[in-house]
Scaffold this motif. Structure first.
Motif, PDB file in Angstrom:
ATOM      1  N   LEU A  38      90.160  -8.135 106.811  1.00  0.00           N
ATOM      2  CA  LEU A  38      91.491  -7.744 107.275  1.00  0.00           C
ATOM      3  C   LEU A  38      92.575  -8.624 106.657  1.00  0.00           C
ATOM      4  O   LEU A  38      93.651  -8.142 106.306  1.00  0.00           O
ATOM      5  CB  LEU A  38      91.563  -7.798 108.802  1.00  0.00           C
ATOM      6  N   MET A  39      92.288  -9.917 106.514  1.00  0.00           N
ATOM      7  CA  MET A  39      93.263 -10.799 105.883  1.00  0.00           C
ATOM      8  C   MET A  39      93.521 -10.354 104.441  1.00  0.00           C
ATOM      9  O   MET A  39      94.659 -10.319 103.988  1.00  0.00           O
ATOM     10  CB  MET A  39      92.780 -12.243 105.900  1.00  0.00           C
ATOM     11  N   ASP A  40      92.446 -10.002 103.729  1.00  0.00           N
ATOM     12  CA  ASP A  40      92.613  -9.528 102.354  1.00  0.00           C
ATOM     13  C   ASP A  40      93.436  -8.241 102.292  1.00  0.00           C
ATOM     14  O   ASP A  40      94.288  -8.085 101.425  1.00  0.00           O
ATOM     15  CB  ASP A  40      91.248  -9.287 101.700  1.00  0.00           C
ATOM     16  N   GLN A  41      93.185  -7.324 103.215  1.00  0.00           N
ATOM     17  CA  GLN A  41      93.893  -6.037 103.210  1.00  0.00           C
ATOM     18  C   GLN A  41      95.324  -6.157 103.696  1.00  0.00           C
ATOM     19  O   GLN A  41      96.237  -5.552 103.131  1.00  0.00           O
ATOM     20  CB  GLN A  41      93.161  -5.022 104.081  1.00  0.00           C
ATOM     21  N   LEU A  42      95.540  -6.918 104.769  1.00  0.00           N
ATOM     22  CA  LEU A  42      96.863  -6.988 105.386  1.00  0.00           C
ATOM     23  C   LEU A  42      97.739  -8.104 104.833  1.00  0.00           C
ATOM     24  O   LEU A  42      98.950  -8.093 105.020  1.00  0.00           O
ATOM     25  CB  LEU A  42      96.729  -7.143 106.910  1.00  0.00           C
ATOM     26  N   GLY A  43      97.102  -9.085 104.204  1.00  0.00           N
ATOM     27  CA  GLY A  43      97.857 -10.181 103.617  1.00  0.00           C
ATOM     28  C   GLY A  43      98.448 -11.139 104.634  1.00  0.00           C
ATOM     29  O   GLY A  43      99.450 -11.798 104.360  1.00  0.00           O
ATOM     30  N   ARG A  44      97.833 -11.243 105.806  1.00  0.00           N
ATOM     31  CA  ARG A  44      98.325 -12.204 106.800  1.00  0.00           C
ATOM     32  C   ARG A  44      97.128 -12.857 107.494  1.00  0.00           C
ATOM     33  O   ARG A  44      96.031 -12.289 107.526  1.00  0.00           O
ATOM     34  CB  ARG A  44      99.234 -11.533 107.813  1.00  0.00           C
ATOM     35  N   PRO A  45      97.328 -14.053 108.036  1.00  0.00           N
ATOM     36  CA  PRO A  45      96.223 -14.758 108.700  1.00  0.00           C
ATOM     37  C   PRO A  45      95.685 -13.972 109.891  1.00  0.00           C
ATOM     38  O   PRO A  45      96.425 -13.299 110.595  1.00  0.00           O
ATOM     39  CB  PRO A  45      96.856 -16.066 109.178  1.00  0.00           C
ATOM     40  N   MET A  46      94.378 -14.071 110.086  1.00  0.00           N
ATOM     41  CA  MET A  46      93.708 -13.413 111.198  1.00  0.00           C
ATOM     42  C   MET A  46      92.917 -14.459 111.976  1.00  0.00           C
ATOM     43  O   MET A  46      92.593 -15.511 111.444  1.00  0.00           O
ATOM     44  CB  MET A  46      92.762 -12.322 110.692  1.00  0.00           C
ATOM     45  N   ALA A  47      92.619 -14.154 113.225  1.00  0.00           N
ATOM     46  CA  ALA A  47      91.897 -15.088 114.086  1.00  0.00           C
ATOM     47  C   ALA A  47      90.662 -14.418 114.670  1.00  0.00           C
ATOM     48  O   ALA A  47      90.670 -13.230 114.978  1.00  0.00           O
ATOM     49  CB  ALA A  47      92.804 -15.555 115.218  1.00  0.00           C
ATOM     50  N   VAL A  48      89.609 -15.215 114.825  1.00  0.00           N
ATOM     51  CA  VAL A  48      88.441 -14.804 115.594  1.00  0.00           C
ATOM     52  C   VAL A  48      88.621 -15.410 116.976  1.00  0.00           C
ATOM     53  O   VAL A  48      88.788 -16.623 117.115  1.00  0.00           O
ATOM     54  CB  VAL A  48      87.132 -15.287 114.946  1.00  0.00           C
ATOM     55  N   ILE A  49      88.611 -14.563 117.982  1.00  0.00           N
ATOM     56  CA  ILE A  49      88.957 -14.972 119.349  1.00  0.00           C
ATOM     57  C   ILE A  49      87.738 -14.800 120.255  1.00  0.00           C
ATOM     58  O   ILE A  49      87.123 -13.735 120.266  1.00  0.00           O
ATOM     59  CB  ILE A  49      90.136 -14.128 119.870  1.00  0.00           C
ATOM     60  N   HIS A  50      87.410 -15.858 120.987  1.00  0.00           N
ATOM     61  CA  HIS A  50      86.321 -15.787 121.970  1.00  0.00           C
ATOM     62  C   HIS A  50      86.901 -15.208 123.252  1.00  0.00           C
ATOM     63  O   HIS A  50      87.847 -15.749 123.818  1.00  0.00           O
ATOM     64  CB  HIS A  50      85.736 -17.173 122.220  1.00  0.00           C
ATOM     65  N   THR A  51      86.331 -14.109 123.720  1.00  0.00           N
ATOM     66  CA  THR A  51      86.911 -13.394 124.853  1.00  0.00           C
ATOM     67  C   THR A  51      86.338 -13.810 126.197  1.00  0.00           C
ATOM     68  O   THR A  51      86.982 -13.611 127.221  1.00  0.00           O
ATOM     69  CB  THR A  51      86.682 -11.874 124.706  1.00  0.00           C
ATOM     70  N   GLY A  52      85.115 -14.324 126.215  1.00  0.00           N
ATOM     71  CA  GLY A  52      84.465 -14.622 127.476  1.00  0.00           C
ATOM     72  C   GLY A  52      83.782 -13.408 128.090  1.00  0.00           C
ATOM     73  O   GLY A  52      83.153 -13.499 129.130  1.00  0.00           O
ATOM     74  N   ASN A  53      83.882 -12.262 127.442  1.00  0.00           N
ATOM     75  CA  ASN A  53      83.256 -11.021 127.906  1.00  0.00           C
ATOM     76  C   ASN A  53      81.921 -10.864 127.181  1.00  0.00           C
ATOM     77  O   ASN A  53      81.897 -10.756 125.956  1.00  0.00           O
ATOM     78  CB  ASN A  53      84.167  -9.836 127.600  1.00  0.00           C
ATOM     79  N   PRO A  54      80.804 -10.839 127.901  1.00  0.00           N
ATOM     80  CA  PRO A  54      79.514 -10.727 127.225  1.00  0.00           C
ATOM     81  C   PRO A  54      79.312  -9.427 126.449  1.00  0.00           C
ATOM     82  O   PRO A  54      78.523  -9.385 125.516  1.00  0.00           O
ATOM     83  CB  PRO A  54      78.487 -10.840 128.358  1.00  0.00           C
ATOM     84  N   LEU A  55      80.033  -8.390 126.802  1.00  0.00           N
ATOM     85  CA  LEU A  55      79.915  -7.138 126.059  1.00  0.00           C
ATOM     86  C   LEU A  55      80.737  -7.145 124.781  1.00  0.00           C
ATOM     87  O   LEU A  55      80.475  -6.371 123.862  1.00  0.00           O
ATOM     88  CB  LEU A  55      80.324  -5.954 126.943  1.00  0.00           C
TER      89      LEU A  55
END
Length: 76
Positions: A38-55
């Motif tokens: 997504l960063m390559d396509q959109l040209g902006r920084p992206m984040a991986v976010i831990h949600t706390g949801n097991p699903l």
């Protein structure tokens, strides 16, 4: 006696029954790969976010205003 299915009320029980493919798709490794694409396509920084949801333990979103705990920021 009518027993309730624990997977309908307990997300942890539901996550224990996931297929191996679903487990791979929900992994941090997969989220990091997706964030890079997504960063390559959109040209902006992206984040991986831990949600706390097991699903859905990880999700990918914008770095600014991310709700949840940011575990990785992907930048160029």
């Amino acid at each position: 006696m009518n027993k309730k299915d624990p997977t309908m009320t307990d997300p942890l029980a539901a996550s224990a029954n996931l297929s191996p493919k679903r487990h791979d798709l929900c992994s941090r490794t997969h989220a990091q790969r997706l964030a890079g694409r997504l960063m390559d396509q959109l040209g902006r920084p992206m984040a991986v976010i831990h949600t706390g949801n097991p699903l859905q333990p990880f999700r990918v979103g914008k770095c600014d205003g991310a709700e949840g705990r940011v575990v990785v920021e992907v930048r160029s």
